[in-house]
Design an enzyme around this catalytic site. Structure first.
Site, mmCIF file in Angstrom:
data_model
loop_
_atom_site.group_PDB
_atom_site.id
_atom_site.type_symbol
_atom_site.label_atom_id
_atom_site.label_comp_id
_atom_site.label_asym_id
_atom_site.label_seq_id
_atom_site.Cartn_x
_atom_site.Cartn_y
_atom_site.Cartn_z
ATOM 1 N N CYS A 1 0.836 -1.213 0.000
ATOM 2 C CA CYS A 1 0.000 0.000 0.000
ATOM 3 C C CYS A 1 0.866 1.257 0.000
ATOM 4 C CB CYS A 1 -0.994 -0.044 1.166
ATOM 5 S SG CYS A 1 -2.350 1.136 0.947
ATOM 6 N N HIS B 1 -3.721 -5.209 0.593
ATOM 7 C CA HIS B 1 -3.137 -5.584 1.893
ATOM 8 C C HIS B 1 -3.161 -7.102 2.063
ATOM 9 C CE1 HIS B 1 -2.550 -1.678 3.990
ATOM 10 N NE2 HIS B 1 -3.416 -1.273 3.069
ATOM 11 N N GLU C 1 -1.673 -8.880 4.153
ATOM 12 C CA GLU C 1 -1.664 -9.272 5.571
ATOM 13 C C GLU C 1 -3.072 -9.360 6.151
ATOM 14 O OE1 GLU C 1 -1.092 -6.306 4.469
ATOM 15 O OE2 GLU C 1 -1.935 -4.831 5.853
#
Ligand code: MN
Length: 256
Positions: free
Chosen positions: A115, A219, A221
């Site tokens: 990001c 993202h 994660e």
């Protein structure tokens, strides 16, 4: 120590912000980054803003680098006047992370930029950003969907062959989208390797074989525990790159 550790997970630095909470500056990093890195077989260490002169010294003790998300990069760093929607600048964090990009490049330290991290790496290498997608690229999808961190809300089409396509094992995927900015012109040595259907850049990577560097606008994660395999695969490819890089580093420096 009675028992040696059964294995030695690689050590990965994750860049972290400094943020005022109740009048005190705190080091801040969403814990989901360190949890996802632990799940992927790393030991994570948070790297708050430091004197940029320490970047190479710091990374010399680290096996891989993650540039995390966060507030917007200062537009003056890519020669533009800030759009009214741009976040208050954090020159300390920008300078530290730009130094990390150059130090990682110099050492060919495997780097996953996420990001803001992807945008920051692009700026560090001379690229530019779209400062505000809704006003500068009207008629695009809604990319700023911060309330849906764990939801795959739009498609990204991946160029193949590319490092990213090899990592994902797929030519397209569905991603979350928590950004109002995007890469515009790619920096020196970088190329765009994924776009949303509206043309917004969703990933870029280093062009050469000499540095495993991938930047994604989404993202991973937040998505590595979903049913879909892509984000686990991306983190696993990053780990493979780190493992290969630490093996070749110890060959280059026996006894180190
Ligand atoms: Mn998006």
């Amino acid at each position: 120590m009675p028992n040696p550790a059964p294995h030695h997970p690689p050590l990965v630095a994750v860049s972290a912000a400094s943020e005022d909470v109740d009048g005190r500056a705190r080091v801040r990093l969403n814990r989901v980054y360190t949890d996802a890195l632990l799940r992927a077989g790393f030991l994570p260490v948070a790297a708050p803003p430091m004197d940029p002169a320490y970047a190479a010294t710091f990374l010399a003790r680290i096996d891989g680098l993650v540039l995390s998300g966060g507030d917007d990069v200062e537009p003056r760093l890519y020669g533009q006047t800030p759009h009214p929607t741009v976040d208050r600048p954090d020159p300390e964090r920008d300078a530290w992370e730009i130094a990390l990009v150059h130090a990682a490049r110099q050492r060919a330290l495997p780097t996953l930029a996420i990001c803001r991290g992807a945008q920051l790496a692009n700026v560090a290498l001379g690229g530019t950003l779209v400062q505000d997608i809704p006003s500068e690229r009207p008629d695009t999808l809604a990319h700023s969907r911060a309330q849906e961190r764990g939801r795959r809300v739009h498609r990204a089409v991946v160029d193949a062959p590319s490092r990213l396509a090899a990592a994902l094992g797929a030519a397209e995927l569905s991603v979350n989208s928590l950004h109002h900015q995007a890469v515009d012109r790619p920096g020196e040595g970088l190329r765009v390797v994924a776009r949303a259907d509206d043309g917004i850049v969703e990933a870029l990577e280093w062009t050469g074989d000499d540095w495993w560097m991938v930047g994604v606008q989404w993202h991973p994660e937040e998505l590595d525990t979903t049913a879909e395999p892509w984000d686990r695969a991306l983190l696993a490819a990053f780990r493979d790159a780190v493992t290969a890089s630490t093996a070749s580093a110890s060959r280059r420096a026996p006894g180190a």
